[in-house]
Enzyme design. Sequence first.
Site, PDB file in Angstrom:
ATOM      1  CB  SER A 177      -0.860  -0.006   1.262  1.00 49.04           C
ATOM      2  OG  SER A 177      -1.434   1.262   1.448  1.00 49.04           O
TER       3      SER A 177
ATOM      4  CE1 TYR B 195      -3.921  -2.211   5.196  1.00 48.91           C
ATOM      5  CE2 TYR B 195      -3.119  -0.011   4.690  1.00 48.91           C
ATOM      6  CZ  TYR B 195      -3.577  -1.250   4.268  1.00 48.91           C
ATOM      7  OH  TYR B 195      -3.672  -1.514   2.918  1.00 48.91           O
TER       8      TYR B 195
HETATM    9  N1  LIG Z   1      -8.639  -1.178  -0.261  1.00 51.71           N
HETATM   10  C1  LIG Z   1      -7.652  -0.313  -0.294  1.00 51.71           C
HETATM   11  O1  LIG Z   1      -7.859   0.915  -0.239  1.00 51.71           O
HETATM   12  C2  LIG Z   1      -6.237  -0.792  -0.438  1.00 51.71           C
HETATM   13  C3  LIG Z   1      -5.259   0.143  -0.810  1.00 51.71           C
HETATM   14  C4  LIG Z   1      -3.947  -0.272  -0.932  1.00 51.71           C
HETATM   15  C5  LIG Z   1      -3.621  -1.593  -0.691  1.00 51.71           C
HETATM   16  N2  LIG Z   1      -4.572  -2.481  -0.328  1.00 51.71           N
HETATM   17  C6  LIG Z   1      -4.164  -3.853  -0.048  1.00 51.71           C
HETATM   18  O2  LIG Z   1      -4.812  -4.737  -0.940  1.00 51.71           O
HETATM   19  C7  LIG Z   1      -4.952  -6.018  -0.314  1.00 51.71           C
HETATM   20  C8  LIG Z   1      -6.379  -6.478  -0.458  1.00 51.71           C
HETATM   21  O3  LIG Z   1      -7.219  -5.547   0.210  1.00 51.71           O
HETATM   22  P1  LIG Z   1      -8.761  -5.341  -0.167  1.00 51.71           P
HETATM   23  O4  LIG Z   1      -8.968  -3.913  -0.355  1.00 51.71           O
HETATM   24  O5  LIG Z   1      -9.150  -6.306  -1.207  1.00 51.71           O
HETATM   25  O6  LIG Z   1      -9.413  -5.724   1.244  1.00 51.71           O
HETATM   26  P2  LIG Z   1     -10.625  -6.698   1.613  1.00 51.71           P
HETATM   27  O7  LIG Z   1     -11.708  -6.557   0.618  1.00 51.71           O
HETATM   28  O8  LIG Z   1     -10.911  -6.428   3.039  1.00 51.71           O
HETATM   29  O9  LIG Z   1      -9.965  -8.133   1.442  1.00 51.71           O
HETATM   30  C9  LIG Z   1      -9.002  -8.619   2.334  1.00 51.71           C
HETATM   31  C10 LIG Z   1      -8.832 -10.101   2.069  1.00 51.71           C
HETATM   32  O10 LIG Z   1      -7.890 -10.626   3.020  1.00 51.71           O
HETATM   33  C11 LIG Z   1      -8.425 -11.821   3.562  1.00 51.71           C
HETATM   34  N3  LIG Z   1      -7.906 -12.044   4.908  1.00 51.71           N
HETATM   35  C12 LIG Z   1      -7.957 -11.199   5.956  1.00 51.71           C
HETATM   36  N4  LIG Z   1      -7.392 -11.778   7.032  1.00 51.71           N
HETATM   37  C13 LIG Z   1      -6.967 -12.992   6.635  1.00 51.71           C
HETATM   38  C14 LIG Z   1      -6.292 -14.054   7.285  1.00 51.71           C
HETATM   39  N5  LIG Z   1      -5.946 -13.987   8.588  1.00 51.71           N
HETATM   40  N6  LIG Z   1      -5.996 -15.171   6.579  1.00 51.71           N
HETATM   41  C15 LIG Z   1      -6.339 -15.253   5.272  1.00 51.71           C
HETATM   42  N7  LIG Z   1      -6.977 -14.307   4.605  1.00 51.71           N
HETATM   43  C16 LIG Z   1      -7.280 -13.179   5.288  1.00 51.71           C
HETATM   44  C17 LIG Z   1      -9.929 -11.595   3.543  1.00 51.71           C
HETATM   45  O11 LIG Z   1     -10.635 -12.820   3.514  1.00 51.71           O
HETATM   46  P3  LIG Z   1     -11.290 -13.488   4.817  1.00 51.71           P
HETATM   47  O12 LIG Z   1     -11.796 -12.379   5.674  1.00 51.71           O
HETATM   48  O13 LIG Z   1     -12.297 -14.403   4.283  1.00 51.71           O
HETATM   49  O14 LIG Z   1     -10.181 -14.239   5.450  1.00 51.71           O
HETATM   50  C18 LIG Z   1     -10.127 -10.873   2.233  1.00 51.71           C
HETATM   51  O15 LIG Z   1     -10.240 -11.788   1.182  1.00 51.71           O
HETATM   52  C19 LIG Z   1      -4.502  -5.828   1.125  1.00 51.71           C
HETATM   53  O16 LIG Z   1      -3.181  -6.272   1.272  1.00 51.71           O
HETATM   54  C20 LIG Z   1      -4.573  -4.341   1.323  1.00 51.71           C
HETATM   55  O17 LIG Z   1      -3.679  -3.921   2.317  1.00 51.71           O
HETATM   56  C21 LIG Z   1      -5.882  -2.105  -0.204  1.00 51.71           C
END
Ligand SMILES: NC(=O)c1ccc[n+]([C@@H]2O[C@H](COP(=O)([O-])OP(=O)(O)OC[C@H]3O[C@@H](n4cnc5c(N)ncnc54)[C@H](OP(=O)(O)O)[C@@H]3O)[C@@H](O)[C@H]2O)c1
Length: 302
Positions: free
Chosen positions: A175, A188
Amino acid sequence: MDFKCLSCIVFFPIHIVYYILKASVYLLLPSRRRTLIKEVVLITGGGRGIGRHLAQEFAKQGAKKVILWGRTEKCLKETCEEISQFGTECHYFLCDVANREDVYKQAKVVREKVGDVTILVNNAAVVHGKSLMDSDDDCLLKSQHINTMGQFWTTKAFLPRMLELQHGHVVCINSILSQSPIPGAIDYCTSKASSLAFMESLTLGLLDCPGVGCTTVLPFHTNTEMFQGMRVRFPALFPPLKPETVAERTVDAVRTNTAYVYMPWTMHALVILKSFMPQAALEEIHKFSGSYTCMNTFKGRT
Ligand SMILES: NC(=O)c1ccc[n+]([C@@H]2O[C@H](COP(=O)([O-])OP(=O)(O)OC[C@H]3O[C@@H](n4cnc5c(N)ncnc54)[C@H](OP(=O)(O)O)[C@@H]3O)[C@@H](O)[C@H]2O)c1
């Protein structure tokens, strides 16, 4: 000083200029993309959000098999069914990446049932979204265990076989907050900064390992449930990224063996400014853009 040492010193700046010019030319020219036809891709957190789009994009781009890890079976199953409709073999397994024993156990199951993983995508993460003083200690620990330590365990589980095969790729969905932290997401930002250091060290450590590469993606705010409620001051100037765009750019970076991807590319400016601007000027930027208070309205996943 011997001749070898002297030639090293002379050629060093020439090499640096050469690589900068080469990268600049490659930016303008269409680069060669490797096929994914033999690749077995494992995505942590592949059931929803960016992970789900990554699974779709890898399948679209011809990956041989896609494996999804996560904790919520419903999402994993739905995504798996979707991927199978593309004609790509897809499997899902329940695995909590924060739990080292679970990771090693499920990695063994994957190897036995599906085969060797050749592309590992560390995508799973959580955000607690509170200030340090308002945060429960266990929640603070949980985000470090999932966002940072999870990567240690998954990489330790799959990288050795990639090195044996001299074929593999480790991807981290990081991120931009790893480089430009904001208040209200201290857990985070810390976990992402440490995850970036992990990837930087790993990327350099794999320099002498032919066939094995790394990609770190640093997206800006992306339209998923993760940061729901977060509000930037000028949404028209700084619109959130679409998760499908992050997925497309990530898969493309794997295919072109690109080490670091900033999304949008203007985020490079933020990192450069941070390296020399006085703190007072940086604080003004944070106040002006609203990043200073953007977590005040944070709700997170409901
Ligand atoms: N959204 C943003 O603004 C943003 C910006 C920059 C970077 N990112 C990065 O992009 C990535 C994906 O984020 P997203 O936005 O798609 O978030 P999201 O919709 O909340 O998805 C997060 C995913 O991680 C899984 N997860 C969480 N805890 C886990 C665990 N202990 N073991 C296995 N799986 C786990 C969740 O599945 P379960 O809950 O089913 O386990 C879910 O599939 C992350 O690394 C985030 O930091 C996001």
